[in-house]
Design an enzyme around this catalytic site. Structure first.
Site, mmCIF file in Angstrom:
data_model
loop_
_atom_site.group_PDB
_atom_site.id
_atom_site.type_symbol
_atom_site.label_atom_id
_atom_site.label_comp_id
_atom_site.label_asym_id
_atom_site.label_seq_id
_atom_site.Cartn_x
_atom_site.Cartn_y
_atom_site.Cartn_z
ATOM 1 C CD GLU A 191 -7.332 5.491 -4.078
ATOM 2 O OE1 GLU A 191 -8.083 6.301 -3.618
ATOM 3 O OE2 GLU A 191 -6.509 4.637 -3.278
ATOM 4 C CG HIS B 154 -1.715 1.120 1.412
ATOM 5 N ND1 HIS B 154 -1.765 1.721 2.511
ATOM 6 C CD2 HIS B 154 -2.692 1.594 0.555
ATOM 7 C CE1 HIS B 154 -2.822 2.747 2.515
ATOM 8 N NE2 HIS B 154 -3.195 2.613 1.224
ATOM 9 N NE ARG B 155 -1.847 5.935 1.210
ATOM 10 C CZ ARG B 155 -2.227 6.478 2.071
ATOM 11 N NH1 ARG B 155 -1.407 7.359 2.778
ATOM 12 N NH2 ARG B 155 -3.540 6.355 2.514
ATOM 13 C CD GLU C 108 -3.017 2.209 -3.156
ATOM 14 O OE1 GLU C 108 -3.815 2.914 -3.388
ATOM 15 O OE2 GLU C 108 -1.927 2.660 -2.539
ATOM 16 C CE LYS D 6 -6.580 9.850 -3.457
ATOM 17 N NZ LYS D 6 -7.135 9.130 -2.127
ATOM 18 C CG ASP E 132 0.235 0.936 5.695
ATOM 19 O OD1 ASP E 132 -0.148 0.995 4.464
ATOM 20 O OD2 ASP E 132 -0.243 1.494 6.525
ATOM 21 C CG HIS F 160 -3.107 9.390 -0.085
ATOM 22 N ND1 HIS F 160 -3.931 10.079 0.825
ATOM 23 C CD2 HIS F 160 -3.809 7.981 -0.436
ATOM 24 C CE1 HIS F 160 -4.902 9.276 1.188
ATOM 25 N NE2 HIS F 160 -5.154 8.192 0.338
ATOM 26 C CG ASP G 7 -2.927 6.862 -3.717
ATOM 27 O OD1 ASP G 7 -3.980 6.445 -3.447
ATOM 28 O OD2 ASP G 7 -1.868 6.649 -2.838
#
Length: 248
Positions: free
Chosen positions: A111, A9-10, A36, A113, A231, A51, A38
């Site tokens: 993602e 995640h990120r 992942e 945004k 994470d 993000h 954003d």
């Protein structure tokens, strides 16, 4: 026993500054199946990987991403707030991440945004870049803005998409049916065995976010989800491997 797809995640957000190349490199090193990230649109129409709508929380500058050019964003330090050891990390552009990923087999969840600001043409720009790198089978497009996913599906039905949910509406099954083929990415707290089964019955891949505690990761493995966002990818990979060994 199916393998669960572990998404960093990120990037490896728990150990490295989020949405930076160092975080993605750590995700790769840890053995994650995917990353992942954003994307927002800059003032000059570039795709910035960050993000928040603003750059205040994660960088040394302040203001909205949309008010900066890509070159101006490069002046921000995106690592030092996480730790002085990551000083001079930059906000990457999506094309830079795609170029870096060309030497890997990582799945990339992008993602969109655009749930706060309706960035005009965001879907088209991202899809054009995906096609430019021939990443159609390596990318998942997700968003809390479900209309954005409709646009993406219309432009590029060959690219996998997914609906993000913060809380689940009562009619979530109807929502999934209207976006045929989209994955189901709910918040961890909203997911139950019954909801997982309903989504899977509709043919949706269930990939919850964000599982960091060992108990939460194990809970999702027991539910039989197709993927999860974490994470701490190294932790999730270790637990998934141990869980699978116990099932075999």
């Amino acid at each position: 026993m199916k393998n669960v797809c572990i998404f960093a995640h990120r990037g490896s957000k728990g150990t490295h500054p989020e949405n930076t190349l160092s975080a993605f490199e750590e995700a790769l090193r840890s053995g994650a199946d995917g990353i992942e990230l954003d994307v927002h649109l800059t003032k000059d129409g570039e795709l910035a990987v960050i993000h928040d709508e603003t750059i205040d929380r994660t960088t040394t500058l302040s203001g909205y991403v949309k008010d900066y050019t890509a070159e101006e964003l490069k002046m921000a330090d995106a690592g030092v707030k996480f730790s002085p050891s990551f000083k001079n990390e930059k906000i990457p552009l999506l094309k830079e991440v795609f170029q870096w990923a060309s030497g890997t087999s990582l799945i990339i969840n992008v993602e969109l945004k655009n749930d706060k600001f309706p960035y005009a043409g965001l879907e088209e720009k991202v899809i054009e870049l995906i096609r430019g790198y021939s990443y159609e089978k390596r990318v998942i497009l997700s968003s809390f803005n479900h209309e954005s996913i409709s646009i993406a599906q219309k432009i590029a039905p060959e690219i996998e998409s997914a609906l993000l949910f913060e809380g689940l509406p009562v009619n979530f099954e109807e929502v999934l049916k209207t976006k045929q083929g989209a994955g189901f990415h709910p918040a961890l707290a909203a997911l139950t065995k019954e909801i997982t089964a309903k989504a899977q019955t509709l043919g949706c891949k269930v990939r919850p976010y964000t599982a960091n505690l060992e108990s939460d990761i194990i809970y999702l493995l027991e539910l039989g989800v197709e993927g999860l966002f974490t994470d701490f990818p190294a932790r999730a990979i270790r637990l998934a491997s141990k869980f699978q060994e116990g099932k075999n």
